[in-house]
Scaffold this active site. Structure first.
Site, PDB file in Angstrom:
ATOM      1  N   LYS A 109      67.364  54.448  37.586  1.00 27.29           N
ATOM      2  CA  LYS A 109      68.179  54.697  36.394  1.00 27.29           C
ATOM      3  C   LYS A 109      68.083  56.159  35.932  1.00 27.29           C
ATOM      4  O   LYS A 109      69.013  56.687  35.340  1.00 27.29           O
ATOM      5  CB  LYS A 109      67.753  53.775  35.250  1.00 27.29           C
ATOM      6  CG  LYS A 109      67.677  52.289  35.593  1.00 27.29           C
ATOM      7  CD  LYS A 109      68.999  51.614  35.540  1.00 27.29           C
ATOM      8  CE  LYS A 109      68.948  50.088  35.582  1.00 27.29           C
ATOM      9  NZ  LYS A 109      68.179  49.490  36.679  1.00 27.29           N
TER      10      LYS A 109
HETATM   11  C1  PLP Z   1      68.523  48.378  37.351  1.00 23.51           C
HETATM   12  C2  PLP Z   1      67.783  48.129  38.613  1.00 23.51           C
HETATM   13  C3  PLP Z   1      68.359  47.444  39.680  1.00 23.51           C
HETATM   14  C4  PLP Z   1      69.759  46.865  39.626  1.00 23.51           C
HETATM   15  O1  PLP Z   1      70.728  47.856  39.531  1.00 23.51           O
HETATM   16  P1  PLP Z   1      72.204  47.467  38.997  1.00 23.51           P
HETATM   17  O2  PLP Z   1      72.911  48.741  38.877  1.00 23.51           O
HETATM   18  O3  PLP Z   1      71.996  46.783  37.687  1.00 23.51           O
HETATM   19  O4  PLP Z   1      72.775  46.548  40.008  1.00 23.51           O
HETATM   20  C5  PLP Z   1      67.625  47.305  40.840  1.00 23.51           C
HETATM   21  N1  PLP Z   1      66.356  47.764  40.914  1.00 23.51           N
HETATM   22  C6  PLP Z   1      65.769  48.414  39.898  1.00 23.51           C
HETATM   23  C7  PLP Z   1      64.372  48.879  40.052  1.00 23.51           C
HETATM   24  C8  PLP Z   1      66.456  48.624  38.724  1.00 23.51           C
HETATM   25  O5  PLP Z   1      65.872  49.271  37.720  1.00 23.51           O
END
Ligand code: PLP
Length: 465
Positions: A109
């Site tokens: 993120k």
């Molecule tokens: C948010 C997240 C995901 C999923 O990503 P999306 O964009 O919601 O599909 C997968 N792995 C981790 C570690 C995340 O923080």
């Protein structure tokens, strides 16, 4: 470039307006009116650029031209823990991990949110405005959003997380940020409840206007735009546009894999997109049998994927339905009221030509972490492990096509699962090593819109004063 809503009723906007608005006022999500498409020669010309420069070039294609993108990207990624920003690590003859977790909160993120915080400051300062960012998190988005906003002058931020459903590291990464513009609320409910509360605040027009609400969760178009460059970087490094590449993406809200889809839509030769799910497998069921029906969320070892309603799927749905906003709005309304999304067969078939879905339960996740450790000497976090297992199960038949797995979290972010699987407890990087000693601050509130809105108002008023 202008942006339209997936539900067809909102007025078109430019990049900066879309950045500030988050959700469109008709309840839809913003998408580019037209996708930029690059020729093979144009892709080749991007080879070898340092990651921040590549990111600035790609995001620039989406109309963010009023922003000093080169500076923003350079600053956003300067603090990352690896000089390549997004290193590719080879796991076997054709499988690679694209490590997206070298940012301040150790999850992918940060890739988008370190950019977004800086974009907000630039746009708001230009306009002399202030906003309140509200967001729901299943763990990683919240800490990444808070890290992105903590030192911003024109931004207040309130993050809702589901009480007792995040890992302790995830919670502490949010609740130990004591900056006055940051407020954490633990909601007595699951992630979908938190997400519904955020959507309800946005749908409360007077409240939305009064608070100047904005979003940085994965419905914000700028997040998607900021996630496209690393797919480009990996594909170029492995030979694109002169060689096909497949990606395997552990998926929750569909934001990360949607960015991979966008890179494909822009002309990168991506043969397939493999979607890894934990036991909350609505997307895998959809791809297997056109059954998009929500079930209650169940906790798993990969909590950031404990999601049943993948908000960003609406953007793909809009494309699958031939960019028909009215049909998209009707489909989403029926999903909300009936719990099952009626996707026409032809549209579903188009999705299955690109996407493949894979489900892995907790036992399988532990076995996969163990497998990667013994086979490749690689410590994968539980989310990444869902992606590596999916890659092995559903790799394209042609062995010349490499499969790149989005490695979405640092193993130290989920040390209990990694230790159970391998006997090794991965240490936190030095910059986070005192996390367990830091003071925490957060409120606990029921799953009740009025109570949440009152808390947001109090926070924003205190900071504006
Ligand atoms: C948010 C997240 C995901 C999923 O990503 P999306 O964009 O919601 O599909 C997968 N792995 C981790 C570690 C995340 O923080």
């Amino acid at each position: 470039m202008r942006y339209v809503s997936t539900r067809g009723q909102a007025a078109p906007r430019d990049f900066e307006a879309v950045l500030l608005a988050g959700l469109a006022e008709d309840g839809g999500l913003f998408v580019p009116e037209e996708w930029p498409v690059l020729t093979a020669a144009q892709w080749r010309a991007l080879r070898g650029l340092p990651y921040p420069a590549l990111a600035a070039r790609i995001i620039g294609l989406f109309g963010a031209t009023g922003l000093p993108l080169e500076t923003i990207c350079a600053e956003a990624y300067a603090g990352f823990g690896h000089p390549a920003v997004v290193p590719l690590v080879q796991l076997d003859h054709r499988t690679f991990a694209l490590e997206l977790f070298h940012g301040p909160t150790l999850a992918f993120k940060d890739m988008a949110l370190q950019l977004l915080g800086r974009m907000f400051d630039h746009v708001l300062e230009k306009r002399g405005e202030r906003v309140t960012i509200v967001g729901a998190t299943s763990g990683d988005t919240g800490s990444a959003a808070i890290e992105a906003c903590r030192d911003r002058r024109a931004v207040d931020i309130v993050i809702l997380h589901p009480e007792n459903r995040t890992s302790e590291v995830q919670r502490r990464q949010m609740t130990t940020v004591l900056a006055p513009n940051v407020k954490n609320i633990a909601v007595q409910g699951d992630f979908d409840a938190c997400q519904d509360l955020v959507k309800a605040m946005f749908n409360d027009a007077p409240f939305r206007a009064e608070m100047r609400l904005s979003a940085v969760n994965s419905i914000n178009w700028a997040r998607i735009a900021a996630q496209i460059p690393y797919y480009v970087a990996a594909a170029l490094a492995l030979g694109a546009p002169d060689r096909e590449v497949a990606f395997s993406v552990p998926t929750g809200n569909f934001g990360n894999v949607l960015a991979a889809w966008a890179a494909r839509r822009m002309g990168l030769p991506i043969s397939n997109l493999i979607i890894g799910s934990n036991r909350n497998d609505i997307l895998a069921r959809f791809l297997a049998s056109n059954d998009m029906s929500a079930k209650p969320v169940e906790p798993s070892l990969s909590p950031s994927m404990d999601i049943q309603v993948s908000s960003n799927f609406e953007r793909l749905l809009f494309e699958l339905l031939g960019r028909d906003g009215t049909a998209t709005a009707e489909t989403m309304t029926r999903f909300r009221t009936e719990g099952r999304m009626p996707v026409p067969d032809a549209a579903w078939r188009r999705a299955t030509e690109i996407f493949r879905g894979f489900t892995l339960d907790d036992a399988g996740t532990l076995a996969e972490i163990r497998h990667q450790w013994s086979a490749a000497g690689y410590l994968a976090d539980p989310h990444t492990a869902v992606g590596t297992a999916a890659a092995r199960a559903l790799a394209p038949a042609d062995p010349a096509v490499p499969v790149v797995v989005a490695a979405t979290a640092h193993p130290a972010k989920f040390p209990d699962a990694v230790e159970r699987a391998t006997g090794i407890r991965p240490p936190l990087p030095a910059r986070l090593s005192d996390l367990y000693e830091r003071e925490e601050r957060f409120g606990v509130l029921p799953n009740d819109l009025a109570a949440i809105e009152a808390a947001v108002r109090a926070h924003a008023l205190r900071n504006a004063a």
